[in-house]
Design a protein around this motif. Structure first.
Motif, mmCIF file in Angstrom:
data_model
loop_
_atom_site.group_PDB
_atom_site.id
_atom_site.type_symbol
_atom_site.label_atom_id
_atom_site.label_comp_id
_atom_site.label_asym_id
_atom_site.label_seq_id
_atom_site.Cartn_x
_atom_site.Cartn_y
_atom_site.Cartn_z
ATOM 1 N N GLY A 1 5.102 -3.078 -1.804
ATOM 2 C CA GLY A 1 3.994 -3.681 -2.750
ATOM 3 C C GLY A 1 3.228 -2.163 -3.116
ATOM 4 N N SER A 2 4.017 -1.307 -3.907
ATOM 5 C CA SER A 2 3.477 -0.102 -4.151
ATOM 6 C C SER A 2 4.225 0.545 -5.111
ATOM 7 C CB SER A 2 3.348 0.957 -2.942
ATOM 8 O OG SER A 2 3.491 2.338 -3.318
ATOM 9 N N GLY A 3 3.592 1.178 -6.242
ATOM 10 C CA GLY A 3 4.269 1.829 -7.285
ATOM 11 C C GLY A 3 4.479 3.252 -7.279
ATOM 12 N N ALA A 4 4.482 3.922 -6.107
ATOM 13 C CA ALA A 4 4.309 5.387 -5.835
ATOM 14 C C ALA A 4 5.827 5.810 -6.426
ATOM 15 C CB ALA A 4 4.105 5.830 -4.505
ATOM 16 N N ALA A 5 5.928 6.857 -6.894
ATOM 17 C CA ALA A 5 7.032 7.541 -7.445
ATOM 18 C C ALA A 5 8.014 7.914 -6.398
ATOM 19 C CB ALA A 5 6.988 8.665 -8.516
ATOM 20 N N LYS A 6 7.521 8.306 -5.452
ATOM 21 C CA LYS A 6 8.240 8.625 -4.163
ATOM 22 C C LYS A 6 9.302 7.841 -3.556
ATOM 23 C CE LYS A 6 5.136 9.779 -1.221
ATOM 24 N NZ LYS A 6 4.214 10.471 -0.272
ATOM 25 N N TRP A 7 8.968 6.332 -3.849
ATOM 26 C CA TRP A 7 10.147 5.636 -3.390
ATOM 27 C C TRP A 7 11.203 5.451 -3.940
ATOM 28 C CZ3 TRP A 7 6.852 5.543 0.208
ATOM 29 C CH2 TRP A 7 5.622 5.274 0.049
ATOM 30 N N ASP A 8 11.298 6.290 -5.182
ATOM 31 C CA ASP A 8 12.740 6.271 -5.720
ATOM 32 C C ASP A 8 13.213 7.707 -5.432
ATOM 33 O OD1 ASP A 8 14.668 5.886 -7.575
ATOM 34 O OD2 ASP A 8 13.683 5.241 -9.217
ATOM 35 N N VAL B 1 13.363 1.217 -0.960
ATOM 36 C CA VAL B 1 13.778 0.676 -2.275
ATOM 37 C C VAL B 1 12.221 0.208 -2.900
ATOM 38 C CG1 VAL B 1 14.822 -0.682 -3.884
ATOM 39 C CG2 VAL B 1 16.089 0.310 -2.137
ATOM 40 N N GLY B 2 11.635 0.628 -3.766
ATOM 41 C CA GLY B 2 10.452 0.225 -4.529
ATOM 42 C C GLY B 2 10.921 -1.105 -5.256
ATOM 43 N N GLY C 1 0.905 -1.253 -0.065
ATOM 44 C CA GLY C 1 -0.083 -0.171 -0.111
ATOM 45 C C GLY C 1 0.797 1.281 0.117
ATOM 46 N N THR C 2 0.431 2.224 -0.760
ATOM 47 C CA THR C 2 1.108 3.635 -0.716
ATOM 48 C C THR C 2 0.812 4.411 0.522
ATOM 49 O OG1 THR C 2 0.902 3.497 -3.092
ATOM 50 C CG2 THR C 2 1.179 5.516 -1.964
ATOM 51 N N PRO C 3 -0.435 4.639 1.032
ATOM 52 C CA PRO C 3 -0.632 5.254 2.119
ATOM 53 C C PRO C 3 0.013 4.574 3.697
ATOM 54 C CG PRO C 3 -2.640 4.181 1.682
ATOM 55 C CD PRO C 3 -1.795 4.315 0.272
ATOM 56 N N THR C 4 0.019 3.406 3.541
ATOM 57 C CA THR C 4 0.694 2.531 4.510
ATOM 58 C C THR C 4 1.916 2.691 4.580
ATOM 59 O OG1 THR C 4 0.139 0.657 3.177
ATOM 60 C CG2 THR C 4 -1.289 0.919 4.859
ATOM 61 N N ASN C 5 2.717 2.486 3.276
ATOM 62 C CA ASN C 5 4.337 2.695 3.585
ATOM 63 C C ASN C 5 4.620 4.079 3.689
ATOM 64 O OD1 ASN C 5 5.559 0.111 2.636
ATOM 65 N ND2 ASN C 5 4.061 0.071 0.810
ATOM 66 N N ASN C 6 3.689 5.126 3.148
ATOM 67 C CA ASN C 6 4.236 6.425 3.495
ATOM 68 C C ASN C 6 4.132 6.709 4.914
ATOM 69 O OD1 ASN C 6 4.699 9.323 2.438
ATOM 70 N ND2 ASN C 6 2.563 9.573 2.942
ATOM 71 N N ALA C 7 3.290 6.121 5.784
ATOM 72 C CA ALA C 7 3.084 6.479 7.132
ATOM 73 C C ALA C 7 4.417 5.717 7.911
ATOM 74 C CB ALA C 7 1.984 5.629 7.788
#
Length: 404
Positions: free
Chosen positions: A138-145, A154-155, A116-122
């Motif tokens: 398990g997220s493709g958000a650009a912010k992981w790079d 690391v995404g 999840g994006t919101p969960t990983n972001n937290a």
């Protein structure tokens, strides 16, 4: 044979005794941080074992099964992988609570494959501040790079931005005068798709309607009716499986016939297209970077046969048509590759070094022609995909392999 006088033998014996008393690390042998030792590598993950996207828990379950396989074969450099799965119910506050427990109480070496994006972001900043690797999300958000600001994250999969840009190219080439509507999850996941689609289409003029939804919403029927009334003839559904299935089913029920594109996180035949109705799903477009386990054309593919053997032994009761079993298996293989490369230096710093220096790693269930590659400058390991269209039975690839 060379002989040593008694005094020399005595001196040699003393020297060997002193050497034996020196700790292994001082001799340049194994190095460890919290969560690793001579016998075990302890890793943690948060997964939605309950909650609105509980289908995604299969990622953690299939990864854990793959680690059992590795342990049965002797482990990683002789060490067993112990995976602790904590339920966060896809709720960011619970992700924070569970991740802190994994790091501070369970003392894992790293966090792996969180969904999840919101969960990983937290927990993004927390893990980076603690210098704990947050790997293969398990997220493709650009912010992981973002290696400069967040070097411990690391995404894994192609970013939502790369995916949306691929869809925008398809729309420009195949539907240049299209009126585009977007259904999107009202968080970083959906907003990444929307922003990149606008960029790829050269602005937002071609997008005639934008309909956000919350993950707590019971249905998205109102949003679908709004998109239809806007006159959209191409619809991007940037949604997780439950809502993607609802969208496809509702579009069919009201007799609307737009070209429908769904995000690849929802490209599951058993989890999305079949619940939506095969007749409603015919013609739906998505993208693919993993092999489709339902494709009859793979029956003689060596990578597919390897995966199938694994499934039959370690997940015999799991749904073999669920792409999440392919995803979990493949990210687990990526982590094992990383840990093998780390050798006996199982410090967090060395693990992150290996996780950001993956070169041409070939894994059985990646689509042919793709490999895992990244670098300290670009962390995302997967950057290639291809477009696919559902024919009522299977996903059919079309067009060229897309590389970003």
């Amino acid at each position: 044979m060379r002989r040593f006088p008694g005094s020399r033998l005595h001196a040699l014996g003393i020297a060997l005794s002193v050497l034996a008393a020196i700790p292994a690390q001082a001799q340049g042998a194994a190095k460890y941080d919290t969560g690793a030792d001579d016998k075990t590598i302890k890793i943690g993950t948060t997964a939605p074992l309950s909650g609105p996207v509980s289908a995604f828990a299969q990622i953690a379950k299939s990864a854990e099964a793959y680690f059992r396989k590795i342990n049965d074969e002797g482990g990683v450099n002789g060490r067993r992988i112990q995976m602790i799965i904590a339920d966060d119910a896809y709720s960011p506050p619970k992700t924070v609570e569970q991740t802190r427990r994994l790091v501070e109480s369970d003392e894992v070496l790293l966090i792996f494959g969180g969904v999840g994006t919101p969960t990983n972001n937290a927990v993004h900043k927390y893990l980076n501040d603690k210098k704990v690797p947050q790997l293969f999300l398990g997220s493709g958000a650009a912010k992981w790079d973002d290696p400069k600001s967040f070097p411990w994250t690391v995404g894994w999969q192609p970013t939502y931005r790369d995916e949306a840009l691929a869809y925008s190219r398809y729309i420009r080439d195949s539907h240049p005068k299209a009126k585009v509507g977007v259904l999107y999850q009202n968080d970083d996941l959906g907003k990444d798709y929307l922003k990149a689609l606008e960029e790829g289409l050269g602005g937002s003029d071609q997008i005639v309607s934008k309909a956000p939804y919350e993950t707590t919403s019971p249905t998205i029927d109102t949003q679908i009716l709004l998109l239809k009334s806007s006159g959209a003839d191409v619809v991007l559904v940037a949604a997780t499986p439950k809502f993607a299935a609802q969208a496809i089913r509702k579009i069919g029920e009201i007799g609307w016939k737009p070209t429908t594109i769904i995000s690849n996180v929802s490209a599951s035949i058993s989890g999305v297209l079949e619940p939506a109705g095969r007749e409603n799903s015919v013609g739906v477009i998505s993208s693919q970077y993993l092999k489709d386990s339902t494709d009859p054309g793979l029956k003689d593919d060596p990578g597919y046969k390897e995966w199938l053997t694994f499934m039959e032994k370690y997940l015999p009761d799991a749904n073999k048509s669920d792409w999440l079993n392919v995803y979990g298996y493949t990210i687990a293989q990526t982590l094992v590759t990383t840990l093998k490369a780390a050798g006996n230096n199982l410090t967090r710093a060395n693990v992150i070094k290996q996780a950001t220096n993956l070169k041409d790693v070939r894994l059985p269930m990646l689509i042919n022609g793709t490999t895992v590659n990244n670098s300290p400058e670009r962390y995302t390991p997967m950057t290639s995909m291809r477009l696919i269209r559902y024919d009522g039975t299977r996903w059919v690839p079309f067009g060229d392999l897309l590389r970003n």
